[in-house]
Design a protein around this motif. Structure first.
Motif, short mmCIF file in Angstrom:
data_model
loop_
_atom_site.label_atom_id
_atom_site.label_comp_id
_atom_site.label_asym_id
_atom_site.label_seq_id
_atom_site.Cartn_x
_atom_site.Cartn_y
_atom_site.Cartn_z
N ILE B 32 0.84 -1.29 -0.06
CA ILE B 32 -0.49 0.61 0.16
C ILE B 32 0.72 0.87 -0.15
O ILE B 32 0.53 2.20 -0.53
CB ILE B 32 -1.23 0.29 1.06
CG1 ILE B 32 -2.08 -1.40 1.66
CG2 ILE B 32 -1.75 1.55 1.24
CD1 ILE B 32 -2.95 -1.59 2.07
N ALA B 33 1.41 0.95 1.12
CA ALA B 33 3.04 2.47 0.41
C ALA B 33 3.46 2.47 -0.31
O ALA B 33 3.67 3.78 -1.47
CB ALA B 33 3.74 2.32 2.00
N PHE B 34 3.71 1.39 -1.25
CA PHE B 34 5.11 1.88 -2.63
C PHE B 34 3.36 2.52 -3.49
O PHE B 34 3.28 3.35 -4.61
CB PHE B 34 4.96 0.27 -2.93
CG PHE B 34 5.78 0.07 -4.30
CD1 PHE B 34 6.61 0.32 -4.92
CD2 PHE B 34 5.08 -0.27 -5.39
CE1 PHE B 34 7.53 0.95 -6.23
CE2 PHE B 34 5.68 -0.46 -6.65
CZ PHE B 34 6.97 0.15 -7.58
N PHE B 35 2.18 1.89 -3.64
CA PHE B 35 1.02 2.43 -4.29
C PHE B 35 0.87 3.24 -3.83
O PHE B 35 0.22 4.23 -4.90
CB PHE B 35 -0.04 1.30 -3.80
CG PHE B 35 -1.58 1.98 -4.62
CD1 PHE B 35 -1.52 2.25 -6.20
CD2 PHE B 35 -2.71 2.18 -3.70
CE1 PHE B 35 -2.71 2.33 -5.97
CE2 PHE B 35 -3.07 2.68 -4.36
CZ PHE B 35 -3.72 3.34 -5.66
N LEU B 36 1.18 3.84 -2.89
CA LEU B 36 0.58 5.03 -2.82
C LEU B 36 1.85 6.14 -3.09
O LEU B 36 1.17 7.69 -3.72
CB LEU B 36 1.15 5.87 -1.16
CG LEU B 36 0.98 7.19 -0.60
CD1 LEU B 36 -0.16 7.99 -0.58
CD2 LEU B 36 0.79 7.54 0.76
N ALA B 37 2.88 5.75 -3.27
CA ALA B 37 4.32 6.54 -3.42
C ALA B 37 4.10 5.96 -5.24
O ALA B 37 4.27 7.61 -5.84
CB ALA B 37 5.32 5.94 -3.30
N THR B 38 3.59 5.72 -6.19
CA THR B 38 3.31 5.33 -7.28
C THR B 38 2.20 5.74 -7.81
O THR B 38 2.18 6.57 -9.11
CB THR B 38 3.28 3.75 -7.77
OG1 THR B 38 2.34 3.00 -6.87
CG2 THR B 38 4.60 3.32 -7.87
N ALA B 39 0.52 6.42 -6.80
CA ALA B 39 -0.70 6.24 -7.19
C ALA B 39 0.57 8.26 -7.92
O ALA B 39 -0.22 8.67 -8.17
CB ALA B 39 -1.30 6.26 -6.27
N GLN B 40 1.15 8.91 -6.33
CA GLN B 40 1.16 9.96 -6.38
C GLN B 40 2.66 10.43 -7.09
O GLN B 40 1.86 11.71 -8.25
CB GLN B 40 1.69 10.89 -4.59
CG GLN B 40 1.46 10.14 -3.98
CD GLN B 40 0.09 11.53 -3.81
OE1 GLN B 40 0.03 12.78 -4.11
NE2 GLN B 40 -1.27 10.60 -3.47
N PHE B 41 3.40 9.80 -7.98
CA PHE B 41 3.55 9.65 -9.13
C PHE B 41 2.80 9.58 -10.54
O PHE B 41 3.17 10.53 -11.30
CB PHE B 41 5.26 9.42 -8.58
CG PHE B 41 6.60 9.37 -7.95
CD1 PHE B 41 7.16 10.70 -8.47
CD2 PHE B 41 6.69 9.38 -6.85
CE1 PHE B 41 8.05 10.93 -7.70
CE2 PHE B 41 7.82 10.02 -6.00
CZ PHE B 41 8.53 10.78 -6.85
N GLY B 42 2.26 8.83 -10.19
CA GLY B 42 1.51 8.20 -11.55
C GLY B 42 0.19 9.62 -11.71
O GLY B 42 -0.19 10.22 -12.41
N PHE B 327 -1.87 -0.64 -8.17
CA PHE B 327 -1.29 0.78 -9.37
C PHE B 327 -1.62 0.83 -10.82
O PHE B 327 -2.24 1.17 -10.94
CB PHE B 327 0.33 0.94 -9.68
CG PHE B 327 0.55 2.78 -9.87
CD1 PHE B 327 0.43 3.69 -10.01
CD2 PHE B 327 0.80 2.10 -11.04
CE1 PHE B 327 0.57 5.19 -11.04
CE2 PHE B 327 0.95 3.47 -12.44
CZ PHE B 327 1.43 4.68 -12.43
N GLY B 328 -1.27 -0.81 -11.14
CA GLY B 328 -1.62 -0.86 -12.50
C GLY B 328 -3.71 -1.00 -12.88
O GLY B 328 -3.84 -0.41 -13.42
N SER B 329 -4.28 -1.50 -11.69
CA SER B 329 -5.61 -1.34 -11.07
C SER B 329 -5.96 0.25 -11.55
O SER B 329 -7.01 0.28 -11.99
CB SER B 329 -6.37 -2.03 -10.45
OG SER B 329 -5.21 -3.78 -9.77
N ALA B 330 -5.60 0.61 -10.79
CA ALA B 330 -5.94 2.43 -10.44
C ALA B 330 -5.62 2.81 -12.35
O ALA B 330 -6.81 3.69 -12.20
CB ALA B 330 -4.77 2.84 -9.13
#
Lengths: 228, 380
Positions: B32-42, B327-330
């Motif tokens: 979830i933390a990695f997703f948070l980071a990738t989502a923000q950069f995403g 991240f892929g799903s989002a």
């Protein structure tokens, strides 16, 4: 018989605070030869565990020399000490200390692999040991699924799987009843004789004395040789 | 792979899975933390792509604009004469005018919506590049516009051919494009340059916002840019890349949006570090007696440190895998929304490297604990 383990004037002192130190081993000199099974007796605080730790290359003596197979052990080299423990020494601890996340078979195999035993040979040895220790049905069980006696037998197997030339056991029967204790002790002695290894067993249980061919009594940091 | 490391990998994985609940909880936390980071950069990548999309898809090499125009959305009028001057520069193959002005769209229900009106010429430079229905050519017809399908609801549009109002002028829907998001919440509306000037009363007939130019094949863009800049006063000439960077910098840095997003992304990585570090330390602490046993049995300290390293890498890798899946799903779910989550191979690779680095950082405390283990404790 050729000497495998030799202690020459080994002393060990521990710091007791305020710059003072207390000597617990006062110049121990002993020679242990191939196939010798030694029982090390003595009251608490007599220095048995310290001596066993030095013999097992786990504790550095304050002075004196330890020779294994006629080679002086360099206590300043961690690599040398690790290598000695890895290939030459087999330990049996009072509380078995099995790795709880590994099965019985894996507990034996991981020590064998670390000692460099070839896979096929290791598999053969494990099968033979499990049979000898009457643990075939427990091979895939975890330590938490075993009785105290079974756990100690696994610890025994682990100490023997790499065919060590020195086997050191610290109160291996302390947590076992008399019957299981004698089974474990006899297995240790028989296997040590088969391997031609030196066996040193620390215990409080004097009833085991007749099973050994040499008795060392420790008192106040000194070893007194006695016979039976 | 050396035997010692293979053994460390085996022991490390088995130790980790000793308590599966804790392992999976940690992986979920790191994921979830990695997703948070990738989502923000995403979000950041998505926003940069959004606010530079019209520039990047223009097909132009050079942009002539009013001095210090901060972003595509805030260009101001320049004389149309600049277009002809640009065309006369050696190395220029073609030029096109582009209009960009803010306007007001009146929906059928009377509600008014701010829009960004873009006027394009015959080559449709800075215009839509994907049509969903209708035709782009329809903007050549008077009072005809093209809008993006994402904003039909915002603009109150139900079907092609429907008519609306822009400051008293009729605007008929001639086509619906796709993939053109706005960063400003004001939808883009496309029409011809001439029609855009008719809609925007502030512009004179001889004014445009940008003159875009394409260079002849083989002619260095930088050389043409320099020639153009020398030839024209009171305007700036930027390459497409430079204009993209300027627009992105304006929105991401000068408005503070980008910094906020980047800070949140780093917070995500920090959270991942803390989660991994704490769990790893808890696992190591639980297994300190086992580490002592391993040392006593002849395993080296390097093997023990490798165990910790393996555990941090496994936790990191599993977390990254889960985070990537999330991240892929989002990103997939955001494709048809105004706020896209996008990434680039470089950004993603840097995030993965960053996450692995934080995982390794997280193992320091555990490594220290293992380094201090005394094998003699097996006799106690």
């Amino acid at each position: 018989m050729p000497a495998i383990l030799e202690c020459d004037d080994v002393r060990k002192a521990y710091s007791s605070g305020e710059g003072r130190s207390e000597e617990v081993l006062h110049g121990i000199t002993i020679t242990l030869s191939r196939g010798e099974c030694v029982i090390l007796l003595g009251p608490s605080g007599s220095g048995k565990t310290s001596l066993l730790s030095i013999l097992g290359c786990l504790l550095t003596p304050t002075s004196g020399e330890l020779r294994i197979d006629n080679e002086v052990v360099d206590f300043s080299s961690t690599t040398t000490l690790t290598e000695r423990r890895r290939s030459t020494i087999g330990f049996v601890f009072q509380h078995a200390h099995l790795l709880p996340f590994l099965t019985v078979e894996e507990n034996l195999a991981t020590v064998g692999r670390n000692a460099g035993v070839a896979p096929a040979e290791l598999a053969r040895r494990i099968t033979a040991l499990l049979e000898l220790l009457r643990l075939e049905s427990a091979a895939m069980k975890f330590p938490s699924q075993l009785s105290g006696g079974q756990r100690q037998r696994v610890a025994l197997g682990r100490a023997l799987v790499h065919d060590p030339s020195i086997i050191l056991a610290d109160e291996p029967t302390a947590s076992l009843d008399w019957e299981n204790g004698t089974i474990v002790t006899d297995m240790l002695i028989n296997r040590a004789r088969e391997l031609g290894a030196v066996l040193v067993v620390v215990t409080h249980d004097t009833r085991l004395i007749p099973r050994f061919n040499r008795v060392l009594q420790m008192e106040g940091g000194n070893v007194i040789e006695s016979s039976h | 792979m050396p035997q010692a490391f293979r053994e460390a990998a085996f022991l490390g994985k088995r130790m980790l899975l000793d308590k599966p609940g804790r392992f999976f909880a940690t992986v979920i936390g790191v994921g979830i933390a990695f997703f948070l980071a990738t989502a923000q950069f995403g979000l950041l990548v998505g926003w940069i792509n959004t606010n530079t999309a019209l520039i990047r898809h223009s097909g132009a090499d050079l942009w002539v604009m009013a001095v210090q125009a901060p972003a595509f959305d805030y260009g101001t009028a320049i004389p149309r004469q600049r277009l002809y001057q640009a065309r006369s520069i050696e190395g220029v193959e073609w030029t096109q005018p582009v209009f960009m002005g803010w306007n007001i769209w009146q929906r059928g229900d009377g509600r008014r919506v701010n829009i960004e009106l873009v006027g394009v010429d015959r080559m449709y430079a800075a215009g839509p590049w994907m049509m969903s229905s209708g035709s782009l050519e329809s903007i050549r017809r008077p009072n005809t516009v093209v809008v993006d399908q994402l904003y039909l609801k915002t603009l109150g549009i139900g079907r092609l051919g429907e008519s609306f109002e822009m400051i008293g002028e009729r605007a008929t829907i001639g086509g619906i494009c796709r993939g053109i998001r706005t960063f400003t919440a004001s939808p883009f509306v496309f029409t011809s340059v001439e029609q855009a000037i008719r809609y925007d009363k502030r512009y004179r007939d001889d004014e445009i916002t940008y003159a875009v130019a394409g260079c002849q094949p083989g002619v260095p863009v930088g050389v043409v840019q320099a020639r153009m800049q020398r030839a024209m006063a009171n305007v700036e000439v930027l390459t497409t890349q430079q204009f993209c960077v300027r627009s992105a910098k304006y929105w991401m840095l000068e408005t503070g949006v980008g910094i906020t997003v980047v800070i949140t992304a780093f917070l995500g990585l920090a959270v991942a570090t803390v989660i991994t570090s704490q769990t790893l330390f808890a696992i190591t602490h639980d297994h300190l007696p086992n580490y002592a046993t391993l040392l006593a049995l002849g395993f080296s300290r390097n093997t023990l440190l490798s165990i910790v390293l393996v555990q941090s890498v496994v936790l990191g890798a599993c977390g990254i895998a889960l985070g990537t899946l999330l991240f892929g799903s989002a990103a997939w779910a955001s494709v048809r929304t105004p706020i896209p989550l996008e990434t680039t191979p470089l950004v993603f690779a840097l995030l993965v490297i960053g996450s692995f680095a934080t995982s390794l950082l997280a193992s320091l405390m555990s490594a220290r604990a293992v380094f201090r283990v005394d094998p003699i404790t097996v006799f106690r």
